[in-house]
Design a protein around this motif. Structure first.
Motif, PDB file in Angstrom:
ATOM      1  N   SER A  16       0.846  -1.182   0.000  1.00 48.49           N
ATOM      2  CA  SER A  16       0.000   0.000   0.000  1.00 48.49           C
ATOM      3  C   SER A  16       0.885   1.235   0.000  1.00 48.49           C
ATOM      4  O   SER A  16       2.077   1.154  -0.270  1.00 48.49           O
ATOM      5  CB  SER A  16      -0.932  -0.019   1.213  1.00 48.49           C
ATOM      6  N   HIS A  17       0.304   2.389   0.316  1.00 50.84           N
ATOM      7  CA  HIS A  17       1.001   3.656   0.160  1.00 50.84           C
ATOM      8  C   HIS A  17       1.521   4.165   1.501  1.00 50.84           C
ATOM      9  O   HIS A  17       1.133   3.691   2.561  1.00 50.84           O
ATOM     10  CB  HIS A  17       0.067   4.706  -0.443  1.00 50.84           C
ATOM     11  N   MET A  18       2.395   5.187   1.430  1.00 50.11           N
ATOM     12  CA  MET A  18       2.770   5.986   2.586  1.00 50.11           C
ATOM     13  C   MET A  18       2.274   7.398   2.314  1.00 50.11           C
ATOM     14  O   MET A  18       2.578   7.990   1.285  1.00 50.11           O
ATOM     15  CB  MET A  18       4.281   5.971   2.817  1.00 50.11           C
ATOM     16  N   ILE A  19       1.507   7.944   3.262  1.00 47.09           N
ATOM     17  CA  ILE A  19       0.847   9.227   3.079  1.00 47.09           C
ATOM     18  C   ILE A  19       1.315  10.186   4.177  1.00 47.09           C
ATOM     19  O   ILE A  19       1.342   9.827   5.354  1.00 47.09           O
ATOM     20  CB  ILE A  19      -0.679   9.061   3.121  1.00 47.09           C
ATOM     21  N   PHE A  20       1.682  11.406   3.774  1.00 54.47           N
ATOM     22  CA  PHE A  20       2.143  12.428   4.706  1.00 54.47           C
ATOM     23  C   PHE A  20       1.118  13.560   4.712  1.00 54.47           C
ATOM     24  O   PHE A  20       0.767  14.102   3.665  1.00 54.47           O
ATOM     25  CB  PHE A  20       3.519  12.951   4.295  1.00 54.47           C
ATOM     26  N   MET A  21       0.630  13.914   5.903  1.00 58.37           N
ATOM     27  CA  MET A  21      -0.405  14.937   6.043  1.00 58.37           C
ATOM     28  C   MET A  21       0.056  16.041   6.981  1.00 58.37           C
ATOM     29  O   MET A  21       0.860  15.808   7.891  1.00 58.37           O
ATOM     30  CB  MET A  21      -1.693  14.314   6.602  1.00 58.37           C
ATOM     31  N   THR A  22      -0.473  17.245   6.767  1.00 58.81           N
ATOM     32  CA  THR A  22      -0.316  18.348   7.705  1.00 58.81           C
ATOM     33  C   THR A  22      -1.652  19.051   7.842  1.00 58.81           C
ATOM     34  O   THR A  22      -2.552  18.851   7.022  1.00 58.81           O
ATOM     35  CB  THR A  22       0.745  19.365   7.234  1.00 58.81           C
ATOM     36  N   ASN A  23      -1.782  19.872   8.880  1.00 61.14           N
ATOM     37  CA  ASN A  23      -3.009  20.644   9.109  1.00 61.14           C
ATOM     38  C   ASN A  23      -4.230  19.733   9.139  1.00 61.14           C
ATOM     39  O   ASN A  23      -5.201  19.929   8.420  1.00 61.14           O
ATOM     40  CB  ASN A  23      -3.169  21.736   8.046  1.00 61.14           C
ATOM     41  N   GLY A  24      -4.132  18.702   9.961  1.00 66.25           N
ATOM     42  CA  GLY A  24      -5.248  17.775  10.107  1.00 66.25           C
ATOM     43  C   GLY A  24      -5.175  16.656   9.091  1.00 66.25           C
ATOM     44  O   GLY A  24      -4.251  15.850   9.110  1.00 66.25           O
ATOM     45  N   THR A  25      -6.132  16.616   8.178  1.00 61.40           N
ATOM     46  CA  THR A  25      -6.207  15.515   7.219  1.00 61.40           C
ATOM     47  C   THR A  25      -5.842  15.948   5.805  1.00 61.40           C
ATOM     48  O   THR A  25      -6.249  15.310   4.834  1.00 61.40           O
ATOM     49  CB  THR A  25      -7.628  14.911   7.214  1.00 61.40           C
ATOM     50  N   ASN A  26      -5.098  17.029   5.657  1.00 60.83           N
ATOM     51  CA  ASN A  26      -4.706  17.505   4.332  1.00 60.83           C
ATOM     52  C   ASN A  26      -3.477  16.742   3.848  1.00 60.83           C
ATOM     53  O   ASN A  26      -2.381  16.888   4.392  1.00 60.83           O
ATOM     54  CB  ASN A  26      -4.404  19.001   4.363  1.00 60.83           C
ATOM     55  N   GLU A  27      -3.666  15.927   2.817  1.00 64.10           N
ATOM     56  CA  GLU A  27      -2.558  15.151   2.268  1.00 64.10           C
ATOM     57  C   GLU A  27      -1.614  16.057   1.492  1.00 64.10           C
ATOM     58  O   GLU A  27      -2.037  16.828   0.634  1.00 64.10           O
ATOM     59  CB  GLU A  27      -3.082  14.043   1.350  1.00 64.10           C
ATOM     60  N   ARG A  28      -0.306  15.963   1.793  1.00 64.15           N
ATOM     61  CA  ARG A  28       0.694  16.792   1.137  1.00 64.15           C
ATOM     62  C   ARG A  28       1.580  15.993   0.187  1.00 64.15           C
ATOM     63  O   ARG A  28       2.032  16.498  -0.834  1.00 64.15           O
ATOM     64  CB  ARG A  28       1.579  17.477   2.177  1.00 64.15           C
ATOM     65  N   LEU A  29       1.851  14.748   0.535  1.00 64.64           N
ATOM     66  CA  LEU A  29       2.776  13.932  -0.252  1.00 64.64           C
ATOM     67  C   LEU A  29       2.404  12.474  -0.074  1.00 64.64           C
ATOM     68  O   LEU A  29       2.018  12.056   1.015  1.00 64.64           O
ATOM     69  CB  LEU A  29       4.220  14.189   0.192  1.00 64.64           C
ATOM     70  N   ARG A  30       2.525  11.704  -1.167  1.00 66.66           N
ATOM     71  CA  ARG A  30       2.219  10.274  -1.115  1.00 66.66           C
ATOM     72  C   ARG A  30       3.310   9.498  -1.844  1.00 66.66           C
ATOM     73  O   ARG A  30       3.717   9.877  -2.944  1.00 66.66           O
ATOM     74  CB  ARG A  30       0.864  10.003  -1.773  1.00 66.66           C
ATOM     75  N   ILE A  31       3.787   8.431  -1.221  1.00 66.07           N
ATOM     76  CA  ILE A  31       4.657   7.475  -1.900  1.00 66.07           C
ATOM     77  C   ILE A  31       3.778   6.277  -2.258  1.00 66.07           C
ATOM     78  O   ILE A  31       3.305   5.556  -1.382  1.00 66.07           O
ATOM     79  CB  ILE A  31       5.841   7.044  -1.026  1.00 66.07           C
ATOM     80  N   HIS A  32       3.552   6.094  -3.549  1.00 67.54           N
ATOM     81  CA  HIS A  32       2.689   5.024  -4.034  1.00 67.54           C
ATOM     82  C   HIS A  32       3.341   3.672  -3.784  1.00 67.54           C
ATOM     83  O   HIS A  32       4.565   3.564  -3.648  1.00 67.54           O
ATOM     84  CB  HIS A  32       2.428   5.234  -5.533  1.00 67.54           C
ATOM     85  N   SER A  33       2.538   2.617  -3.719  1.00 65.53           N
ATOM     86  CA  SER A  33       3.088   1.274  -3.489  1.00 65.53           C
ATOM     87  C   SER A  33       4.054   0.855  -4.590  1.00 65.53           C
ATOM     88  O   SER A  33       4.921   0.007  -4.370  1.00 65.53           O
ATOM     89  CB  SER A  33       1.946   0.251  -3.383  1.00 65.53           C
ATOM     90  N   SER A  34       3.942   1.462  -5.772  1.00 67.95           N
ATOM     91  CA  SER A  34       4.859   1.167  -6.877  1.00 67.95           C
ATOM     92  C   SER A  34       6.173   1.927  -6.749  1.00 67.95           C
ATOM     93  O   SER A  34       7.103   1.685  -7.529  1.00 67.95           O
ATOM     94  CB  SER A  34       4.199   1.531  -8.206  1.00 67.95           C
ATOM     95  N   GLY A  35       6.272   2.852  -5.777  1.00 67.41           N
ATOM     96  CA  GLY A  35       7.480   3.642  -5.588  1.00 67.41           C
ATOM     97  C   GLY A  35       7.394   5.030  -6.188  1.00 67.41           C
ATOM     98  O   GLY A  35       8.317   5.828  -6.032  1.00 67.41           O
ATOM     99  N   ARG A  36       6.283   5.348  -6.867  1.00 63.15           N
ATOM    100  CA  ARG A  36       6.137   6.684  -7.439  1.00 63.15           C
ATOM    101  C   ARG A  36       5.845   7.710  -6.346  1.00 63.15           C
ATOM    102  O   ARG A  36       5.105   7.440  -5.407  1.00 63.15           O
ATOM    103  CB  ARG A  36       5.019   6.693  -8.484  1.00 63.15           C
ATOM    104  N   LEU A  37       6.455   8.900  -6.492  1.00 65.26           N
ATOM    105  CA  LEU A  37       6.286   9.990  -5.531  1.00 65.26           C
ATOM    106  C   LEU A  37       5.292  10.991  -6.099  1.00 65.26           C
ATOM    107  O   LEU A  37       5.492  11.524  -7.194  1.00 65.26           O
ATOM    108  CB  LEU A  37       7.635  10.659  -5.260  1.00 65.26           C
TER     109      LEU A  37
END
Length: 215
Positions: free
Chosen positions: A88-109
């Motif tokens: 699955s993915h790695m998801i980085f959030m700030t200001n509550g639930t606002n997604e800022r950056l995601r590393i996809h399970s395939s390795g795409r940023l």
């Protein structure tokens, strides 16, 4: 054994003759170390006296509970790791639930979106997607007090693996800057391109090239 030490107001949990967990008077917790937690400035300190490294392992009812499940924060051989053990993915959030950056399970940023979408038939390993001028801007700044500037480097070699230096061949595409625009269906329509290509037979320290501007 559970021991309360009145001299420093600490609570220690011990098994097999060794301290396993200590809570000091400030509420700081040390796991895996016998020294008082006052030697550390953190609320939680995890230590592994062996060379295998120390980790914090998180799982839930959907991941399973084995060593190959869930998510880990690991330090080992002076390196630090964030380990997503699920497909699955790695998801980085700030200001509550606002997604800022995601590393996809395939390795795409992916920045600014939840999935990579195709541009000119490509699914890039790094994609920045914004809904504002600033959100769709990539800035590279060189602040050195010298004559150097900022660089974008596009390179090509034929070894098939990273860090190789296998010689290129005539007409190889070395780098391509592509401009595409939506046509109501997708982002495949190319309105302009700048290409750098090998232009002749290359040799050691002698690689002829050409630049092409297309519309």
């Amino acid at each position: 054994r559970i021991k309360y030490d009145n001299s420093d107001n600490s609570l220690t949990f011990r098994t097999v003759g060794a301290d396993r967990l200590r809570i000091d008077s400030n509420g700081r917790v040390v796991i895996g170390h016998s020294q008082a937690s006052t030697n550390y400035g953190k609320l939680l300190h995890i230590h592994n006296s062996a060379s295998a490294g120390a980790s914090l392992h998180l799982t839930d009812s959907t991941t399973g509970t084995s060593n190959s499940d869930g998510f880990e924060i690991v330090t080992h051989s002076q390196a630090a790791y964030l380990v997503q053990r699920e497909n699955s993915h790695m998801i980085f959030m700030t200001n509550g639930t606002n997604e800022r950056l995601r590393i996809h399970s395939s390795g795409r940023l992916i920045i600014g979106h939840t999935a990579t979408y195709a541009v000119a038939g490509h699914y890039p390993v790094l994609q920045l997607s914004g809904t504002t001028y600033n959100g769709a801007t990539l800035g590279i700044i060189n602040n050195a007090n010298d004559a150097t500037g900022a660089y974008i480097q596009l390179s090509k070699q034929r070894s098939g693996s990273p860090a190789g230096a296998t010689i290129v061949q005539n007409d190889d595409l070395v780098g391509n800057i592509t401009f595409t625009a939506a046509d109501g269906t997708d982002l495949t329509s190319r309105i302009a391109e700048i290409k750098g290509m090998v232009d002749g037979t290359p040799g050691s320290n002698d690689v002829p090239g050409r630049i092409m501007f297309s519309t």
